[in-house]
Scaffold this motif. Structure first.
Motif, PDB file in Angstrom:
ATOM      1  N   UNK A  40       9.472  -2.221   5.004  1.00 43.42           N
ATOM      2  CA  UNK A  40       9.872  -0.947   5.614  1.00 43.42           C
ATOM      3  C   UNK A  40       8.773   0.098   5.457  1.00 43.42           C
ATOM      4  N   UNK A  41       8.139   0.133   4.275  1.00 39.09           N
ATOM      5  CA  UNK A  41       7.105   1.122   4.025  1.00 39.09           C
ATOM      6  C   UNK A  41       5.891   0.891   4.922  1.00 39.09           C
ATOM      7  N   UNK A  42       5.482  -0.372   5.051  1.00 38.04           N
ATOM      8  CA  UNK A  42       4.333  -0.688   5.897  1.00 38.04           C
ATOM      9  C   UNK A  42       4.618  -0.337   7.359  1.00 38.04           C
ATOM     10  N   UNK A  43       5.836  -0.631   7.821  1.00 42.54           N
ATOM     11  CA  UNK A  43       6.196  -0.316   9.197  1.00 42.54           C
ATOM     12  C   UNK A  43       6.235   1.191   9.430  1.00 42.54           C
ATOM     13  N   UNK A  44       6.696   1.953   8.435  1.00 39.60           N
ATOM     14  CA  UNK A  44       6.738   3.412   8.575  1.00 39.60           C
ATOM     15  C   UNK A  44       5.323   3.962   8.713  1.00 39.60           C
ATOM     16  N   UNK A  45       4.413   3.513   7.857  1.00 37.90           N
ATOM     17  CA  UNK A  45       3.031   4.003   7.930  1.00 37.90           C
ATOM     18  C   UNK A  45       2.391   3.614   9.252  1.00 37.90           C
ATOM     19  N   UNK A  46       2.676   2.388   9.729  1.00 33.75           N
ATOM     20  CA  UNK A  46       2.117   1.959  11.023  1.00 33.75           C
ATOM     21  C   UNK A  46       2.660   2.815  12.155  1.00 33.75           C
ATOM     22  N   UNK A  47       3.951   3.123  12.096  1.00 28.67           N
ATOM     23  CA  UNK A  47       4.572   3.915  13.162  1.00 28.67           C
ATOM     24  C   UNK A  47       4.043   5.345  13.171  1.00 28.67           C
ATOM     25  N   UNK A  48       3.810   5.899  11.981  1.00 28.13           N
ATOM     26  CA  UNK A  48       3.310   7.272  11.882  1.00 28.13           C
ATOM     27  C   UNK A  48       1.796   7.344  12.055  1.00 28.13           C
ATOM     28  N   UNK A  49       1.129   6.198  11.926  1.00 24.36           N
ATOM     29  CA  UNK A  49      -0.321   6.187  12.032  1.00 24.36           C
ATOM     30  C   UNK A  49      -0.996   6.903  10.896  1.00 24.36           C
ATOM     31  N   UNK A  50      -0.396   6.886   9.708  1.00 25.75           N
ATOM     32  CA  UNK A  50      -0.959   7.593   8.557  1.00 25.75           C
ATOM     33  C   UNK A  50      -0.572   6.873   7.279  1.00 25.75           C
ATOM     34  N   UNK A  51      -1.521   6.824   6.340  1.00 29.61           N
ATOM     35  CA  UNK A  51      -1.197   6.283   5.022  1.00 29.61           C
ATOM     36  C   UNK A  51      -0.486   7.358   4.217  1.00 29.61           C
ATOM     37  N   UNK A  52       0.636   6.973   3.612  1.00 24.08           N
ATOM     38  CA  UNK A  52       1.457   7.932   2.863  1.00 24.08           C
ATOM     39  C   UNK A  52       1.280   7.809   1.362  1.00 24.08           C
ATOM     40  N   UNK A  53       0.925   6.622   0.898  1.00 24.77           N
ATOM     41  CA  UNK A  53       0.848   6.373  -0.543  1.00 24.77           C
ATOM     42  C   UNK A  53      -0.461   5.685  -0.906  1.00 24.77           C
ATOM     43  N   UNK A  54      -1.022   6.084  -2.045  1.00 27.91           N
ATOM     44  CA  UNK A  54      -2.103   5.334  -2.661  1.00 27.91           C
ATOM     45  C   UNK A  54      -1.453   4.318  -3.594  1.00 27.91           C
ATOM     46  N   UNK A  55      -1.780   3.050  -3.424  1.00 24.30           N
ATOM     47  CA  UNK A  55      -1.182   2.012  -4.245  1.00 24.30           C
ATOM     48  C   UNK A  55      -2.194   1.517  -5.262  1.00 24.30           C
ATOM     49  N   UNK A  56      -1.842   1.539  -6.532  1.00 28.04           N
ATOM     50  CA  UNK A  56      -2.660   0.936  -7.582  1.00 28.04           C
ATOM     51  C   UNK A  56      -1.771  -0.031  -8.353  1.00 28.04           C
ATOM     52  N   UNK A  57      -2.353  -0.731  -9.291  1.00 31.33           N
ATOM     53  CA  UNK A  57      -1.563  -1.694 -10.073  1.00 31.33           C
ATOM     54  C   UNK A  57      -0.585  -0.995 -10.991  1.00 31.33           C
ATOM     55  N   UNK A  58      -0.828   0.270 -11.299  1.00 26.42           N
ATOM     56  CA  UNK A  58       0.023   0.958 -12.276  1.00 26.42           C
ATOM     57  C   UNK A  58       0.972   1.981 -11.671  1.00 26.42           C
ATOM     58  N   UNK A  59       0.576   2.633 -10.584  1.00 26.09           N
ATOM     59  CA  UNK A  59       1.420   3.713 -10.088  1.00 26.09           C
ATOM     60  C   UNK A  59       1.192   3.929  -8.594  1.00 26.09           C
ATOM     61  N   UNK A  60       2.069   4.734  -8.020  1.00 25.40           N
ATOM     62  CA  UNK A  60       1.929   5.159  -6.636  1.00 25.40           C
ATOM     63  C   UNK A  60       1.524   6.625  -6.608  1.00 25.40           C
ATOM     64  N   UNK A  61       0.618   6.968  -5.725  1.00 25.38           N
ATOM     65  CA  UNK A  61       0.207   8.363  -5.574  1.00 25.38           C
ATOM     66  C   UNK A  61       0.363   8.794  -4.134  1.00 25.38           C
ATOM     67  N   UNK A  62       0.602  10.079  -3.926  1.00 27.00           N
ATOM     68  CA  UNK A  62       0.805  10.605  -2.578  1.00 27.00           C
ATOM     69  C   UNK A  62      -0.531  10.964  -1.940  1.00 27.00           C
ATOM     70  N   UNK A  63      -0.688  10.574  -0.678  1.00 19.68           N
ATOM     71  CA  UNK A  63      -1.798  11.084   0.118  1.00 19.68           C
ATOM     72  C   UNK A  63      -1.423  12.482   0.625  1.00 19.68           C
ATOM     73  N   UNK A  64      -2.344  13.125   1.323  1.00 15.66           N
ATOM     74  CA  UNK A  64      -2.039  14.446   1.881  1.00 15.66           C
ATOM     75  C   UNK A  64      -0.878  14.349   2.871  1.00 15.66           C
ATOM     76  N   UNK A  65      -0.883  13.295   3.707  1.00 17.03           N
ATOM     77  CA  UNK A  65       0.223  13.101   4.649  1.00 17.03           C
ATOM     78  C   UNK A  65       1.520  12.826   3.902  1.00 17.03           C
TER      79      UNK A  65
END
Length: 301
Positions: A40-65
């Motif tokens: 669902x998350x990947x489809x949302x980002x594809x639909x919006x055309x913007x990355x929403x989260x920075x993914x690391x092995x330890x945590x999630x971070x928000x992008x500006x979008x």
């Protein structure tokens, strides 16, 4: 119709992932698999055309979008939930999941019966009651409403007072027969005091003749549960300082006796707290109003 529905589900996953800190946490909250949450998350980002989260092995971070979406999405989901709920609730009552947090003993003795009464007219409503004596982070754990007794430390939460709890000195009749009934606060030094370590430093702050005194409670037992303190008192192990809701039936049925009745124990406020930055969902507002009408001090009294 598939795309709009998937967008809604994607936004739900996004918000839950930010609040819990992981896709597995979001999946657990939403009752779906981690694989589906990621989809669902990947489809949302594809639909919006913007990355929403920075993914690391330890945590999630928000992008500006992601920050822009997170500033609006929780309120939007609440409004959507309320709008669809208004339509579904005609003739059916409240719907959805209501997440409530409380301390263990207070929750088992008093919050559960109240929630049962509240849910009675709303058969489609689901209640998720989280009982824990640790501090609960409402945002991280998705809690709609938490019931807390005592001083509130988090000013970011919106609080509504529901009542008060009094602390009473109690002991078993057998213990008092063997050790004697204390006549004043100074006499407690000769008694086994059962300490509830939830009371800050374990000391008892009690008023005698209008003067507040700090009593060093000493004895063989220190517990972090008011129920355990009550149980030890019933077993004749000493004098305990217990919340009135915990010992009400014991006093009425003679298992415990109030000690130093003229001594005023502290009163602790009962509050319902919720996050301040979001508008309350209809079911949460309804529960808050129900609890405020009930008044816990009258219920316990």
């Amino acid at each position: 119709m598939r795309a709009p529905m998937d967008t809604v589900e994607g936004i739900k996953v996004f918000v839950a992932a930010v609040q819990t800190g992981s896709f597995s946490g979001a999946a657990g909250r939403l009752g779906i698999s981690a694989k589906l949450a990621s989809k669902y998350m990947a489809e949302l980002e594809a639909r919006l055309g913007a990355q929403l989260l920075h993914r690391t092995t330890r945590r999630l971070g928000l992008t500006a979008a992601g920050e822009r979406l997170m500033a609006r999405a929780p309120d939007w989901l609440d409004q959507l939930d309320e709008m669809t709920g208004d339509l579904r609730e005609t003739g059916r009552g409240l719907t959805g999941v209501l997440r409530v947090a409380s301390s263990v003993a207070f929750g088992e003795l008093h919050v559960m019966p109240l929630l049962q009464r509240f849910r009675g007219p709303h058969p489609a409503l689901q209640v998720d009651l989280r009982l824990s004596d640790r501090f609960v982070d409402l945002a991280a754990e998705g809690i709609d409403l938490a019931l807390r007794i005592g001083r509130l430390d988090n000013s970011a939460l919106i609080a509504r007072k529901l009542g008060e709890v009094r602390l009473l000195l109690v002991a078993a009749p057998g213990y008092l027969d063997a050790k004697g009934m204390p006549g004043r606060l100074d006499d407690l030094s000769a008694h086994a005091c059962i300490r509830d370590t939830n009371l800050r430093d374990g000391a008892w702050n009690l008023a005698e003749a209008g003067v507040l005194r700090r009593i060093e409670a000493r004895g063989p037992y220190a517990v972090n549960s008011p129920r355990a303190a009550r149980d030890l008192a019933v077993l004749g192990e000493g004098i305990a300082l217990c919340p009135d809701y915990m010992v009400r039936s014991d006093l009425a049925e003679g298992r415990l006796v109030q000690v130093l009745c003229e001594t005023a124990g502290p009163s602790l406020d009962i509050h319902a707290v919720h996050l301040g930055q979001r508008r309350l969902a209809r079911r949460t507002r309804a529960l808050l109003d129900f609890l405020a009408r009930d008044r816990f001090d009258g219920y316990l009294g």
